[in-house]
Write a protein that holds these residues in place. Sequence first.
Motif, PDB file in Angstrom:
ATOM      1  N   LYS A   6      13.744 -10.427   6.040  1.00  0.00           N
ATOM      2  CA  LYS A   6      12.810 -10.086   4.967  1.00  0.00           C
ATOM      3  C   LYS A   6      11.399 -10.151   5.528  1.00  0.00           C
ATOM      4  CE  LYS A   6      13.069 -11.350   0.575  1.00  0.00           C
ATOM      5  NZ  LYS A   6      12.954 -12.143  -0.690  1.00  0.00           N
ATOM      6  N   PHE A   7      10.688  -9.035   5.403  1.00  0.00           N
ATOM      7  CA  PHE A   7       9.311  -8.942   5.862  1.00  0.00           C
ATOM      8  C   PHE A   7       8.373  -8.830   4.668  1.00  0.00           C
ATOM      9  CE2 PHE A   7      11.615  -7.118   9.519  1.00  0.00           C
ATOM     10  CZ  PHE A   7      11.050  -7.839  10.570  1.00  0.00           C
ATOM     11  N   LYS A   8       7.279  -9.564   4.710  1.00  0.00           N
ATOM     12  CA  LYS A   8       6.186  -9.338   3.767  1.00  0.00           C
ATOM     13  C   LYS A   8       5.216  -8.400   4.464  1.00  0.00           C
ATOM     14  CE  LYS A   8       4.800 -12.205   0.660  1.00  0.00           C
ATOM     15  NZ  LYS A   8       4.993 -11.366  -0.542  1.00  0.00           N
ATOM     16  N   VAL A   9       4.965  -7.268   3.833  1.00  0.00           N
ATOM     17  CA  VAL A   9       4.117  -6.229   4.413  1.00  0.00           C
ATOM     18  C   VAL A   9       2.891  -6.078   3.517  1.00  0.00           C
ATOM     19  CG1 VAL A   9       4.011  -3.862   5.253  1.00  0.00           C
ATOM     20  CG2 VAL A   9       6.208  -5.069   5.226  1.00  0.00           C
ATOM     21  N   ARG A  10       1.733  -6.324   4.100  1.00  0.00           N
ATOM     22  CA  ARG A  10       0.482  -6.239   3.346  1.00  0.00           C
ATOM     23  C   ARG A  10      -0.369  -5.106   3.900  1.00  0.00           C
ATOM     24  NH1 ARG A  10       1.280 -11.734   4.605  1.00  0.00           N
ATOM     25  NH2 ARG A  10       1.554 -13.080   2.782  1.00  0.00           N
ATOM     26  N   LEU A  11      -1.009  -4.363   2.999  1.00  0.00           N
ATOM     27  CA  LEU A  11      -1.944  -3.326   3.404  1.00  0.00           C
ATOM     28  C   LEU A  11      -3.256  -3.991   3.789  1.00  0.00           C
ATOM     29  CD1 LEU A  11      -2.550  -0.323   3.754  1.00  0.00           C
ATOM     30  CD2 LEU A  11      -3.158  -0.237   1.337  1.00  0.00           C
ATOM     31  N   SER A  12      -3.631  -3.888   5.059  1.00  0.00           N
ATOM     32  CA  SER A  12      -4.845  -4.542   5.544  1.00  0.00           C
ATOM     33  C   SER A  12      -6.050  -4.066   4.752  1.00  0.00           C
ATOM     34  CB  SER A  12      -5.072  -4.234   7.027  1.00  0.00           C
ATOM     35  OG  SER A  12      -4.033  -4.782   7.796  1.00  0.00           O
ATOM     36  N   GLU A  13      -6.962  -4.978   4.529  1.00  0.00           N
ATOM     37  CA  GLU A  13      -8.178  -4.806   3.733  1.00  0.00           C
ATOM     38  C   GLU A  13      -7.898  -4.872   2.240  1.00  0.00           C
ATOM     39  OE1 GLU A  13     -11.046  -1.752   4.887  1.00  0.00           O
ATOM     40  OE2 GLU A  13      -9.981  -1.507   6.791  1.00  0.00           O
ATOM     41  N   LEU A  14      -6.625  -4.741   1.857  1.00  0.00           N
ATOM     42  CA  LEU A  14      -6.256  -4.771   0.436  1.00  0.00           C
ATOM     43  C   LEU A  14      -5.062  -5.693   0.200  1.00  0.00           C
ATOM     44  CD1 LEU A  14      -6.675  -0.948  -0.042  1.00  0.00           C
ATOM     45  CD2 LEU A  14      -8.037  -2.668  -1.199  1.00  0.00           C
ATOM     46  N   GLU A  15      -4.970  -6.753   1.009  1.00  0.00           N
ATOM     47  CA  GLU A  15      -3.794  -7.632   1.007  1.00  0.00           C
ATOM     48  C   GLU A  15      -3.477  -8.220  -0.365  1.00  0.00           C
ATOM     49  OE1 GLU A  15      -6.544  -8.140   2.814  1.00  0.00           O
ATOM     50  OE2 GLU A  15      -5.999  -7.986   4.926  1.00  0.00           O
ATOM     51  N   ASN A  16      -4.503  -8.506  -1.161  1.00  0.00           N
ATOM     52  CA  ASN A  16      -4.278  -9.123  -2.468  1.00  0.00           C
ATOM     53  C   ASN A  16      -3.897  -8.112  -3.539  1.00  0.00           C
ATOM     54  OD1 ASN A  16      -4.945 -11.686  -1.458  1.00  0.00           O
ATOM     55  ND2 ASN A  16      -7.119 -11.280  -1.767  1.00  0.00           N
ATOM     56  N   TYR A  17      -4.094  -6.835  -3.242  1.00  0.00           N
ATOM     57  CA  TYR A  17      -3.844  -5.789  -4.223  1.00  0.00           C
ATOM     58  C   TYR A  17      -2.579  -4.990  -3.959  1.00  0.00           C
ATOM     59  CZ  TYR A  17      -8.742  -6.514  -5.535  1.00  0.00           C
ATOM     60  OH  TYR A  17      -9.938  -7.059  -5.945  1.00  0.00           O
ATOM     61  N   ILE A  18      -2.241  -4.780  -2.683  1.00  0.00           N
ATOM     62  CA  ILE A  18      -1.138  -3.879  -2.339  1.00  0.00           C
ATOM     63  C   ILE A  18      -0.262  -4.512  -1.250  1.00  0.00           C
ATOM     64  CG2 ILE A  18      -0.532  -1.571  -1.513  1.00  0.00           C
ATOM     65  CD1 ILE A  18      -3.261  -0.597  -2.534  1.00  0.00           C
ATOM     66  N   TRP A  19       0.976  -4.855  -1.611  1.00  0.00           N
ATOM     67  CA  TRP A  19       1.914  -5.439  -0.650  1.00  0.00           C
ATOM     68  C   TRP A  19       3.351  -5.183  -1.105  1.00  0.00           C
ATOM     69  CZ3 TRP A  19       5.109  -9.060  -2.814  1.00  0.00           C
ATOM     70  CH2 TRP A  19       4.640  -9.727  -3.967  1.00  0.00           C
ATOM     71  N   ARG A  20       4.288  -5.358  -0.165  1.00  0.00           N
ATOM     72  CA  ARG A  20       5.717  -5.203  -0.446  1.00  0.00           C
ATOM     73  C   ARG A  20       6.506  -6.254   0.334  1.00  0.00           C
ATOM     74  NH1 ARG A  20       3.458  -2.119  -3.358  1.00  0.00           N
ATOM     75  NH2 ARG A  20       3.640   0.153  -3.484  1.00  0.00           N
ATOM     76  N   ASP A  21       7.619  -6.695  -0.243  1.00  0.00           N
ATOM     77  CA  ASP A  21       8.630  -7.471   0.477  1.00  0.00           C
ATOM     78  C   ASP A  21       9.799  -6.531   0.748  1.00  0.00           C
ATOM     79  OD1 ASP A  21       7.095  -9.747   0.361  1.00  0.00           O
ATOM     80  OD2 ASP A  21       8.280 -10.725  -1.195  1.00  0.00           O
ATOM     81  N   ILE A  22      10.141  -6.380   2.016  1.00  0.00           N
ATOM     82  CA  ILE A  22      11.179  -5.433   2.419  1.00  0.00           C
ATOM     83  C   ILE A  22      12.285  -6.164   3.162  1.00  0.00           C
ATOM     84  CG2 ILE A  22      11.680  -3.443   3.910  1.00  0.00           C
ATOM     85  CD1 ILE A  22       8.755  -2.574   3.502  1.00  0.00           C
ATOM     86  N   GLU A  23      13.527  -5.938   2.752  1.00  0.00           N
ATOM     87  CA  GLU A  23      14.688  -6.455   3.488  1.00  0.00           C
ATOM     88  C   GLU A  23      15.272  -5.320   4.325  1.00  0.00           C
ATOM     89  OE1 GLU A  23      16.332 -10.046   0.662  1.00  0.00           O
ATOM     90  OE2 GLU A  23      17.276  -8.069   0.475  1.00  0.00           O
TER      91      GLU A  23
END
Length: 197
Positions: A6-23
């Motif tokens: 399981k990876f937590k993937v965050r959009l840089s510069e917008l980490e608090n607004y746009i992210w996903r957990d992907i298995e």
Amino acid sequence: MTEVYKFKVRLSELENYIWRDIEITSISSVAKLGYAVLAAFSGAASHLFCIHANEKRYEFLYEGDDLFEEESFNPVIAKLSSLKLSIGDKLSMEYDYGAGWKFDIELVSKAEMKKGSGTHYPYITDGKGNGIIEDTSPGMLVEYIEQTEKDGILPTYYDFDTDKEIEWDYRKCDLEYLNSFYKFRIAHIKVAYENMD
């Protein structure tokens, strides 16, 4: 033994607004992780990407490419299991080098894959925020978010695929909808990259 990462993937510069957990399974390629990230964030696979892991650069290179001085490795050949990742290890992914999209990828868990469940993966287990807008930049999304928070008016952009103006609401994240097309989008992205000449 095949594991589920399981990876937590965050959009840089917008980490608090746009992210996903992907298995995704450990026997998946590094390229497939890239496809899974793009599909989870509405990427159209219309630009090159690379993944940095263990001080190596995994990237599609075509004859005559010599954009970077550092050596690149084929992401299709490299399996995620070969990276020997531990929980807490971090990777990064760049997409559309001119626009500057960057994703921070952290391994948050590993578990043995249950027999017969391989077709379930990749899968988005959690997330927040909308995806990226192709042919823009992270800075534009920051402006869109600030505009929405300031006056509540949703910004619009022109979508060439649908030939329409589309509203972009950074708060929108429908996981059920994303997962219903997720594997199809990953397969489409795979063809786009692996069948390029």
